[in-house]
Design a protein around this motif. Structure first.
Motif, PDB file in Angstrom:
ATOM      1  N   LEU A   1       1.047  -1.296  -0.146  1.00  0.00           N
ATOM      2  CA  LEU A   1       0.192   0.392   0.006  1.00  0.00           C
ATOM      3  C   LEU A   1       1.301   1.316   0.267  1.00  0.00           C
ATOM      4  O   LEU A   1       1.499   1.640   0.050  1.00  0.00           O
ATOM      5  N   LEU A   2       0.363   2.453  -0.366  1.00  0.00           N
ATOM      6  CA  LEU A   2       1.663   3.558  -1.165  1.00  0.00           C
ATOM      7  C   LEU A   2       0.224   4.780  -0.588  1.00  0.00           C
ATOM      8  O   LEU A   2      -0.539   4.600  -1.775  1.00  0.00           O
ATOM      9  N   PRO A   3       0.113   5.361   0.007  1.00  0.00           N
ATOM     10  CA  PRO A   3      -0.824   6.192   0.353  1.00  0.00           C
ATOM     11  C   PRO A   3      -0.513   7.486  -0.535  1.00  0.00           C
ATOM     12  O   PRO A   3       0.895   8.095  -0.795  1.00  0.00           O
ATOM     13  N   ILE A   4      -1.707   8.227  -1.152  1.00  0.00           N
ATOM     14  CA  ILE A   4      -1.266   9.143  -2.617  1.00  0.00           C
ATOM     15  C   ILE A   4      -2.021  10.247  -2.114  1.00  0.00           C
ATOM     16  O   ILE A   4      -2.324  11.033  -2.851  1.00  0.00           O
ATOM     17  N   GLY A   5      -2.839  10.465  -0.446  1.00  0.00           N
ATOM     18  CA  GLY A   5      -3.876  11.748  -0.089  1.00  0.00           C
ATOM     19  C   GLY A   5      -4.630  11.202   0.497  1.00  0.00           C
ATOM     20  O   GLY A   5      -5.839  10.443  -0.912  1.00  0.00           O
ATOM     21  N   GLY A   6      -5.341  12.025   1.783  1.00  0.00           N
ATOM     22  CA  GLY A   6      -6.849  11.430   1.547  1.00  0.00           C
ATOM     23  C   GLY A   6      -6.858   9.994   1.687  1.00  0.00           C
ATOM     24  O   GLY A   6      -6.045   9.301   3.196  1.00  0.00           O
ATOM     25  N   TYR A   7      -8.086   9.619   1.395  1.00  0.00           N
ATOM     26  CA  TYR A   7      -8.464   7.896   1.483  1.00  0.00           C
ATOM     27  C   TYR A   7      -7.741   6.954   0.666  1.00  0.00           C
ATOM     28  O   TYR A   7      -8.295   5.845   0.946  1.00  0.00           O
ATOM     29  N   ARG A   8      -7.042   7.952  -0.069  1.00  0.00           N
ATOM     30  CA  ARG A   8      -6.630   6.923  -1.438  1.00  0.00           C
ATOM     31  C   ARG A   8      -5.490   6.444  -1.317  1.00  0.00           C
ATOM     32  O   ARG A   8      -4.168   7.428  -0.906  1.00  0.00           O
ATOM     33  N   TYR A   9      -5.080   4.855  -1.760  1.00  0.00           N
ATOM     34  CA  TYR A   9      -4.321   5.013  -1.310  1.00  0.00           C
ATOM     35  C   TYR A   9      -3.298   3.666  -3.301  1.00  0.00           C
ATOM     36  O   TYR A   9      -4.458   3.207  -3.813  1.00  0.00           O
ATOM     37  N   ILE A  10      -2.451   3.780  -3.926  1.00  0.00           N
ATOM     38  CA  ILE A  10      -2.169   2.774  -4.776  1.00  0.00           C
ATOM     39  C   ILE A  10      -1.879   0.769  -3.692  1.00  0.00           C
ATOM     40  O   ILE A  10      -0.703   1.583  -2.979  1.00  0.00           O
ATOM     41  N   ALA A  11      -1.732   0.031  -4.811  1.00  0.00           N
ATOM     42  CA  ALA A  11      -2.494  -1.368  -4.127  1.00  0.00           C
ATOM     43  C   ALA A  11      -2.213  -2.052  -4.789  1.00  0.00           C
ATOM     44  O   ALA A  11      -2.568  -2.226  -6.363  1.00  0.00           O
ATOM     45  N   ASN A  12      -1.416  -3.755  -4.714  1.00  0.00           N
ATOM     46  CA  ASN A  12      -1.848  -4.368  -4.987  1.00  0.00           C
ATOM     47  C   ASN A  12      -2.487  -5.090  -4.841  1.00  0.00           C
ATOM     48  O   ASN A  12      -2.070  -6.424  -3.939  1.00  0.00           O
TER      49      ASN A  12
END
Length: 364
Positions: free
Chosen positions: A185-196
């Motif tokens: 998981l990589l946080p990108i702001g707010g509730y948004r993440y990038i995930a595999n």
């Protein structure tokens, strides 16, 4: 939820297994009626005063039962709803492996975050490793395998595990007997993440739970593309979201550095941490930090403990936790490697991408 499907699953489980009270060790009945929700009950002759499985849904009961069977098939010592007198707590499952105990909590409903924190703290104090598994949420669009952007509410974020080398969240769907991994998981702001995102069937699960392999540099390029797209969308909207004008620290930093919000160089806003350590997005705290250095007469690649302390005194509301200082240092490692000393410094974006990738793979 298909109630007939769940009822049939529980009927099959009842025909196959014998259940016992975790307190008095006497046999208990799994009642599966048409009016009340499925539940365990003592026989009429029992004098046991301990009740359990109260108020739980059929999906919760089925999930616990499936997890219990999974651990048994893995030849692990597992207890269903054992009462822990020292903690006055009852985990859904207690698993033992190599003299280490694990409390498995399968969470199907929303509960107060302080309650999660309190139960977790209790387990840790008793040297029991807590593992929270969230019921797979029924989002509008079913998750597919692959690298993608996901939204995790503050409640869901409580189920992110940081015990492995990378943040991940595990959910379970009893209706399909499938685990869903949100790994790296990589946080990108707010509730948004990038995930595999990966699905894993119950029959192929391991314990300790499977660790997903690190993404290759080519796979991480998908993270990079999603991040760049989100960063640009954020910067386009940022100017119109502010109600403070020049009193807004981020907008003031852009004005001071004579750079339009939408034209910030790509090295401002890069992800340098696997957790959210600042109260604002990366682009904001990094721009404010670079302005602070410039105000103090330092090159943008300058770093010292003294200047970090001065920065925290000036902008205390930016910092969420002590790890924010680590993020500052990680950011400067990249800035220094790129030989960036001012906003218009020339640099190789490919090198920037590779440095961010190396930072992403670093252990927690």
């Amino acid at each position: 939820m298909n109630r007939n499907y769940l009822r049939n699953q529980l009927l099959e489980l009842r025909n196959r297994e014998q259940f016992y009270c975790p307190q008095c060790k006497e046999p208990v009945q799994l009642k599966i009626g048409h009016v009340m929700i499925p539940h365990f009950a003592h026989k009429k002759q029992s004098n046991c005063q301990q009740s359990f499985s109260e108020g739980e849904t059929a999906i919760h009961l089925l999930g616990k039962s499936q997890l219990y069977e999974m651990f048994r098939k893995l030849h692990l010592n597992v207890h269903l709803e054992p009462y822990l007198p020292a903690l006055s707590q009852r985990p859904d499952l207690l698993v033992e492996k190599k003299q280490q105990q694990f409390a498995i909590e399968f969470q199907c409903s929303t509960i107060p975050i302080p309650q999660i924190e309190s139960r977790t703290s209790g387990y840790l104090q008793a040297n029991i490793i807590p593992i929270w598994i969230l019921k797979t949420p029924k989002d509008k669009q079913p998750y597919v395998d692959g690298i993608q952007q996901v939204k995790l509410s503050p409640f869901k974020q409580q189920f992110i595990s940081y015990t492995q080398s990378h943040p991940q969240m595990i959910t379970f769907n009893p209706e399909t007997s499938t685990f869903l991994y949100f790994s790296h998981l990589l946080p990108i702001g707010g509730y948004r993440y990038i995930a595999n995102v990966r699905h894993l069937s119950l029959d192929t699960q391991h314990f300790p739970f499977l660790n997903v392999t690190d993404p290759s540099e080519e796979e991480f390029f998908l993270y990079w593309q999603i991040w760049k797209r989100n960063r640009q969308q954020f910067l386009k909207k940022r100017l119109f979201l502010s109600k403070k004008g020049i009193q807004d620290p981020f907008l003031r930093a852009c004005y001071f550095m004579r750079c339009h919000v939408e034209n910030l160089p790509i090295f401002i806003g890069i992800p340098v941490s696997k957790t959210s350590n600042f109260s604002v997005c990366e682009a904001e705290w990094q721009m404010i930090w670079l302005m602070f250095l410039s105000e103090q007469g330092y090159n943008l690649d300058y770093l010292s403990s003294y200047i970090i302390n001065e920065f925290t005194k000036r902008y205390p509301l930016l910092f969420i936790n002590k790890h924010a200082e680590d993020s500052l240092r990680n950011y400067h490692k990249i800035i220094q490697k790129l030989s960036i000393t001012q906003l218009n410094s020339k640099f190789d974006e490919t090198a920037l991408y590779q440095y961010v990738y190396v930072q992403f793979l670093a252990k927690l």
